[in-house]
Design a protein around this motif. Structure first.
Motif, PDB file in Angstrom:
ATOM      1  N   ILE A 100      -6.964  -0.432  13.668  1.00  0.00           N
ATOM      2  CA  ILE A 100      -7.296  -1.526  14.590  1.00  0.00           C
ATOM      3  C   ILE A 100      -6.283  -2.664  14.460  1.00  0.00           C
ATOM      4  CG2 ILE A 100      -9.782  -1.062  14.661  1.00  0.00           C
ATOM      5  CD1 ILE A 100     -10.174  -3.198  12.493  1.00  0.00           C
TER       6      ILE A 100
ATOM      7  N   MET B 219       0.840  -1.214   0.000  1.00  0.00           N
ATOM      8  CA  MET B 219       0.000   0.000   0.000  1.00  0.00           C
ATOM      9  C   MET B 219       0.869   1.257   0.000  1.00  0.00           C
ATOM     10  SD  MET B 219      -2.962  -0.754   2.772  1.00  0.00           S
ATOM     11  CE  MET B 219      -3.715  -2.356   2.855  1.00  0.00           C
TER      12      MET B 219
ATOM     13  N   MET C 193     -15.733  -0.960   7.175  1.00  0.00           N
ATOM     14  CA  MET C 193     -16.366  -0.652   8.464  1.00  0.00           C
ATOM     15  C   MET C 193     -17.787  -1.200   8.550  1.00  0.00           C
ATOM     16  SD  MET C 193     -14.887   3.166   8.835  1.00  0.00           S
ATOM     17  CE  MET C 193     -14.753   3.213  10.598  1.00  0.00           C
TER      18      MET C 193
HETATM   19  C1  SAM Z   1      -7.171  -0.939   2.841  1.00  0.00           C
HETATM   20  S1  SAM Z   1      -6.410  -0.320   4.298  1.00  0.00           S
HETATM   21  C2  SAM Z   1      -6.193   1.387   3.841  1.00  0.00           C
HETATM   22  C3  SAM Z   1      -4.976   1.989   4.485  1.00  0.00           C
HETATM   23  C4  SAM Z   1      -4.682   3.453   4.160  1.00  0.00           C
HETATM   24  N1  SAM Z   1      -5.746   4.338   4.537  1.00  0.00           N
HETATM   25  C5  SAM Z   1      -4.334   3.641   2.716  1.00  0.00           C
HETATM   26  O1  SAM Z   1      -5.096   4.289   1.984  1.00  0.00           O
HETATM   27  O2  SAM Z   1      -3.284   3.117   2.307  1.00  0.00           O
HETATM   28  C6  SAM Z   1      -7.741  -0.269   5.483  1.00  0.00           C
HETATM   29  C7  SAM Z   1      -7.264  -0.127   6.916  1.00  0.00           C
HETATM   30  O3  SAM Z   1      -8.382   0.182   7.738  1.00  0.00           O
HETATM   31  C8  SAM Z   1      -8.247  -0.478   8.968  1.00  0.00           C
HETATM   32  N2  SAM Z   1      -9.572  -0.534   9.582  1.00  0.00           N
HETATM   33  C9  SAM Z   1     -10.632  -1.319   9.249  1.00  0.00           C
HETATM   34  N3  SAM Z   1     -11.680  -1.059  10.039  1.00  0.00           N
HETATM   35  C10 SAM Z   1     -11.298  -0.073  10.894  1.00  0.00           C
HETATM   36  C11 SAM Z   1     -11.930   0.641  11.954  1.00  0.00           C
HETATM   37  N4  SAM Z   1     -13.194   0.384  12.301  1.00  0.00           N
HETATM   38  N5  SAM Z   1     -11.232   1.578  12.613  1.00  0.00           N
HETATM   39  C12 SAM Z   1      -9.954   1.870  12.265  1.00  0.00           C
HETATM   40  N6  SAM Z   1      -9.279   1.215  11.276  1.00  0.00           N
HETATM   41  C13 SAM Z   1      -9.949   0.273  10.595  1.00  0.00           C
HETATM   42  C14 SAM Z   1      -7.621  -1.808   8.595  1.00  0.00           C
HETATM   43  O4  SAM Z   1      -6.981  -2.409   9.693  1.00  0.00           O
HETATM   44  C15 SAM Z   1      -6.654  -1.386   7.490  1.00  0.00           C
HETATM   45  O5  SAM Z   1      -5.379  -1.102   8.006  1.00  0.00           O
END
Ligand code: SAM
Length: 208
Positions: free
Chosen positions: A87, A32, A135
């Motif tokens: 998380i 990523m 989410m």
């Molecule tokens: C696909 S990654 C995107 C990472 C980053 N924002 C990017 O664009 O490269 C999604 C991230 O969201 C986190 N995540 C999922 N549900 C979440 C929540 N309820 N609260 C915080 N983080 C969450 C996951 O652990 C993961 O690291």
């Protein structure tokens, strides 16, 4: 036979699987952060559109490997703070190492719960990229997130359009209209809708 006990062989196999999974997660986060992503993600333009004031407090919700956190850190400047909220412990470890390596001191990793961002103080801006579709109970989540937003605080949601094999068939995206409807139900008003990333929608909401 005692079903609750594992043999040494089973334990060893489980350990190897856990190591493989941990390594796999780390490599996913590292992918990523691949600079080649800049070509389609356009992070500098995205962060410029947020119009974040220097010294702001910003949360990067679902920060992953910290791809956007570095850009947000630059936008808030040395007097500002970026809370990199996730998380996943592997994500937070990568963020800590990455920021140290790059000499960035105003990004603080925050271990969140799926239904609580666990921010230590209210923020001016919540930015969330490629996370919305992960989410659960999003209307309830963003309704309760208002307690972490300053008055006039804004929320930006960037997510994949639900088309193409990865984002459509595997549910790795959300319709822009769904985001808007859910955010309005959660008590926000749309203030901007940018069409600057081919694969993704990018909307900004303000707390009503
Ligand atoms: C696909 S990654 C995107 C990472 C980053 N924002 C990017 O664009 O490269 C999604 C991230 O969201 C986190 N995540 C999922 N549900 C979440 C929540 N309820 N609260 C915080 N983080 C969450 C996951 O652990 C993961 O690291």
């Amino acid at each position: 036979m005692n079903c609750t006990a594992f043999s040494a062989q089973q334990t060893c196999v489980m350990f190897i699987v856990c190591l493989w999974l941990a390594g796999c997660t780390e490599s996913v986060y590292q992918r990523m952060n691949d600079p080649a992503r800049d070509e389609w993600q356009n992070p500098q333009l995205v962060v410029a559109k947020l119009a974040i004031a220097p010294s702001s407090r910003v949360a990067d919700l679902g920060a992953g490997g910290g791809y956007f956190a570095g850009y947000l850190a630059k936008a808030v400047g040395p007097e500002g703070t970026v809370y990199a909220v996730d998380i996943n412990d592997t994500a937070l470890d990568i963020i800590s190492k990455e920021m140290k390596l790059r000499g960035i001191t105003n990004v603080l990793p925050i271990r969140a719960e799926p239904n609580d961002a666990k921010l230590p103080e209210p923020v001016d801006f919540v930015f969330s990229s490629n996370t919305y579709h992960h989410m659960k109970d999003r209307t309830a989540y963003f309704k309760s997130l208002t307690r972490y937003l300053k008055p006039n605080g804004r929320v930006a949601i960037v997510d994949f359009h639900p088309n193409g094999f990865f984002s459509g068939k595997l549910g790795h995206g959300t319709a822009k209209e769904d985001v808007r409807r859910e955010m309005e139900s959660a008590g926000y008003r749309l203030t901007a809708d940018y069409d600057v990333i081919d694969r993704q929608h990018f909307q900004i909401f303000i707390r009503e």
